[in-house]
Design a protein around this motif. Structure first.
Motif, PDB file in Angstrom:
ATOM      1  N   UNK A   1      -7.394  21.695  51.115  1.00  0.00           N
ATOM      2  CA  UNK A   1      -7.474  23.160  51.202  1.00  0.00           C
ATOM      3  C   UNK A   1      -7.351  23.581  52.661  1.00  0.00           C
ATOM      4  N   UNK A   2      -6.890  24.833  52.879  1.00  0.00           N
ATOM      5  CA  UNK A   2      -6.653  25.267  54.251  1.00  0.00           C
ATOM      6  C   UNK A   2      -7.931  25.516  55.050  1.00  0.00           C
ATOM      7  N   UNK A   3      -7.808  25.479  56.361  1.00  0.00           N
ATOM      8  CA  UNK A   3      -8.900  25.875  57.250  1.00  0.00           C
ATOM      9  C   UNK A   3      -9.017  27.395  57.203  1.00  0.00           C
ATOM     10  N   UNK A   4     -10.152  27.909  57.629  1.00  0.00           N
ATOM     11  CA  UNK A   4     -10.269  29.363  57.738  1.00  0.00           C
ATOM     12  C   UNK A   4     -11.448  29.906  56.961  1.00  0.00           C
ATOM     13  N   UNK A   5     -11.227  30.238  55.681  1.00  0.00           N
ATOM     14  CA  UNK A   5     -12.325  30.847  54.928  1.00  0.00           C
ATOM     15  C   UNK A   5     -13.523  29.906  54.810  1.00  0.00           C
ATOM     16  N   UNK A   6     -14.692  30.483  54.510  1.00  0.00           N
ATOM     17  CA  UNK A   6     -15.894  29.675  54.306  1.00  0.00           C
ATOM     18  C   UNK A   6     -15.716  28.765  53.095  1.00  0.00           C
ATOM     19  N   UNK A   7     -16.545  27.721  53.030  1.00  0.00           N
ATOM     20  CA  UNK A   7     -16.491  26.771  51.914  1.00  0.00           C
ATOM     21  C   UNK A   7     -16.545  27.466  50.548  1.00  0.00           C
ATOM     22  N   UNK A   8     -17.296  28.569  50.468  1.00  0.00           N
ATOM     23  CA  UNK A   8     -17.470  29.253  49.184  1.00  0.00           C
ATOM     24  C   UNK A   8     -16.142  29.594  48.515  1.00  0.00           C
ATOM     25  N   UNK A   9     -15.106  29.812  49.354  1.00  0.00           N
ATOM     26  CA  UNK A   9     -13.807  30.174  48.804  1.00  0.00           C
ATOM     27  C   UNK A   9     -13.224  29.049  47.940  1.00  0.00           C
ATOM     28  N   UNK A  10     -13.475  27.811  48.326  1.00  0.00           N
ATOM     29  CA  UNK A  10     -12.772  26.685  47.686  1.00  0.00           C
ATOM     30  C   UNK A  10     -13.662  25.737  46.888  1.00  0.00           C
ATOM     31  N   UNK A  11     -14.956  25.736  47.177  1.00  0.00           N
ATOM     32  CA  UNK A  11     -15.809  24.664  46.643  1.00  0.00           C
ATOM     33  C   UNK A  11     -15.819  24.628  45.110  1.00  0.00           C
TER      34      UNK A  11
END
Ligand SMILES: NC(=O)c1ccc[n+]([C@@H]2O[C@H](COP(=O)([O-])OP(=O)(O)OC[C@H]3O[C@@H](n4cnc5c(N)ncnc54)[C@H](O)[C@@H]3O)[C@@H](O)[C@H]2O)c1
Ligand SMILES: [Zn+2]
Ligand SMILES: [Zn+2]
Length: 393
Positions: free
Chosen positions: A148-158
């Motif tokens: 997953x990309x860098x940038x948004x907080x973990x909550x976006x992808x976890x």
């Protein structure tokens, strides 16, 4: 390293355990940055306890940063940000190629007669150390982790590890016709997300039932028609009234075998004996001690010719199913552990800044690993408004 470990019924602790090491040339080691607590983890400290051992490392919803790669890992490098699916699937076998990653033939537990191995789960599913820990060994480094990309907080992808693909599969398996109706039973993380996805994918009417006020409020705020089963136990009648007397096109059961009762009859009393909490008693009185309560509701509620999609996990082999009723109503039934990788390409485009599914503020609690035992108990007893906990090692 520090890790959340299993010690018995309603007993998880944070212990020091050996750091994981590369065992196969395709392994990677990740440093965990976020790791969810799941309704399935509650089964492990309740009815599935006989299939656990003291010291087992819990957790199957991790993400983090690659810290070490085996000699044959070509697709990822140290420093990459990845989410780890809860099913351990090779990505290259016949089942994985069918999109049935939860049945992966490389990690199937044939000795136990069970499907693909899972992180942080029972002996039935490989007893593989889990991700509620500072570090995690991940096999199949070229095919399993989701970059997953860098940038948004973990909550976006976890939530790609479990909640999103599980809820997505629940909705896909429900086969809701365009503009049709669905009833979601249970508004834990899975049911809540399934209701959001059903809306996103064009369901006309989304109903949901639970007993926990905070959970009902979250769904109501997003436009779901909620039914509080403590004040109005006639879920079936209410939904029928709103669907021309027929019942919804589909019902998603996102309850499963939880603390209040169990289909594993011999274990049920032990499970309930450790739940003195007032809410749980109320739940038991209202929805019954029978763990099939939700499934029975689903069978009654769904319209004739409709579909039931089970994402709640059930156990036990002897529960009688009302087959005559199911046959007569011509019910279609689909179920299973989520095939995580199958749905990832469909879900990723929705994890944008616009955040249509509301993942950024989906978690109600972010807590350090050290506070995991308390967080588990709050989640289990639905205290302090706990819906979704992310541990941050
Ligand atoms: N299929 C999969 O791959 C998969 C993946 C993750 C979780 N799960 C399962 O999904 C289920 C839900 O997980 P979760 O994390 O949302 O857990 P959760 O325990 O937080 O949610 C369950 C919810 O159901 C409600 N409930 C209980 N009995 C009910 C009834 N009779 N009618 C309506 N609501 C009722 C509870 O109050 C609770 O809010 C669990 O069984 C879990 O094991 C399955
Ligand atoms: Zn989970
Ligand atoms: Zn496979």
């Amino acid at each position: 390293m520090r890790a959340v470990t299993w010690h018995g019924r309603a007993d998880v602790r944070v212990d020091t355990v050996p750091d994981p090491v590369i065992q196969e040339p395709t392994d990677v080691i990740i440093e965990v940055t976020s790791s969810g607590i799941c309704g399935s983890d509650l089964h492990l400290i309740e009815v599935m306890a006989p299939f656990m051992s003291v010291g087992d490392v819990m957790g199957h919803e991790p993400m983090g940063v690659i810290r070490e790669v085996g000699s044959e890992v070509t697709e990822l490098k140290v420093g990459d940000r990845v989410v780890v699916p809860f099913n351990i699937s090779c990505g290259t076998c016949w089942m994985c190629n069918q999109g049935l990653q939860s049945q992966c033939e490389t990690t199937q537990n044939r000795d136990q007669g069970f499907g693909a191995s899972l992180f942080g789960y029972t002996k039935l599913y490989g007893q593989v150390p889990g991700g509620q820990a500072e570090y995690l060994r991940v096999p199949f480094g070229n095919t399993l982790p989701i970059k997953v990309p860098e940038g948004p907080a973990d909550d976006r992808f976890v939530y790609l590890s479990d909640v999103l693909p599980t809820a997505w599969q629940a909705v896909q398996y429900a086969g809701i016709p365009n503009g049709g109706s669905v009833l979601v039973l249970g508004l834990g993380p899975i049911g809540d997300m399934a209701a959001r996805i059903a809306q996103q994918l064009g369901a006309g009417q989304v109903f949901a039932a639970d007993v926990v006020p905070e959970r009902l409020a979250r769904a109501r705020a997003r436009g779901v028609t909620v039914i509080d089963t403590t004040e109005q136990s006639d879920v079936v009648g209410r939904v029928r009234d709103a669907t021309d007397g027929r019942g919804p096109d589909a019902v998603i059961d996102a309850v499963g075998m939880e603390a209040h009762g169990s289909p594993l009859a011999t274990l049920a009393q032990k499970a309930t004996a450790v739940v003195p909490d007032a809410i749980m008693e109320k739940v038991m009185q209202v929805v019954g001690v029978d763990r099939l309560a939700a499934l029975d509701t689903a069978i009654e509620a769904v319209r004739r010719g409709g579909t039931i999609s089970l994402s709640g996990v059930y156990g036990g082999a002897t529960d009688p199913m009302p087959l005559m009723r199911m046959f007569d109503k011509q019910i279609q039934l689909r179920m299973g552990q989520a095939n995580v990788w199958r749905w990832v390409p469909d879900i990723l485009p929705l994890l944008t800044d616009a955040d249509p599914l509301g993942v950024d503020d989906f978690a109600t609690h972010h807590v350090p690993l050290a506070e995991a035992p308390e967080a588990y108990m709050n989640f289990r007893e639905k205290k302090e408004g706990t819906v979704k906990v992310l541990l941050q090692p």
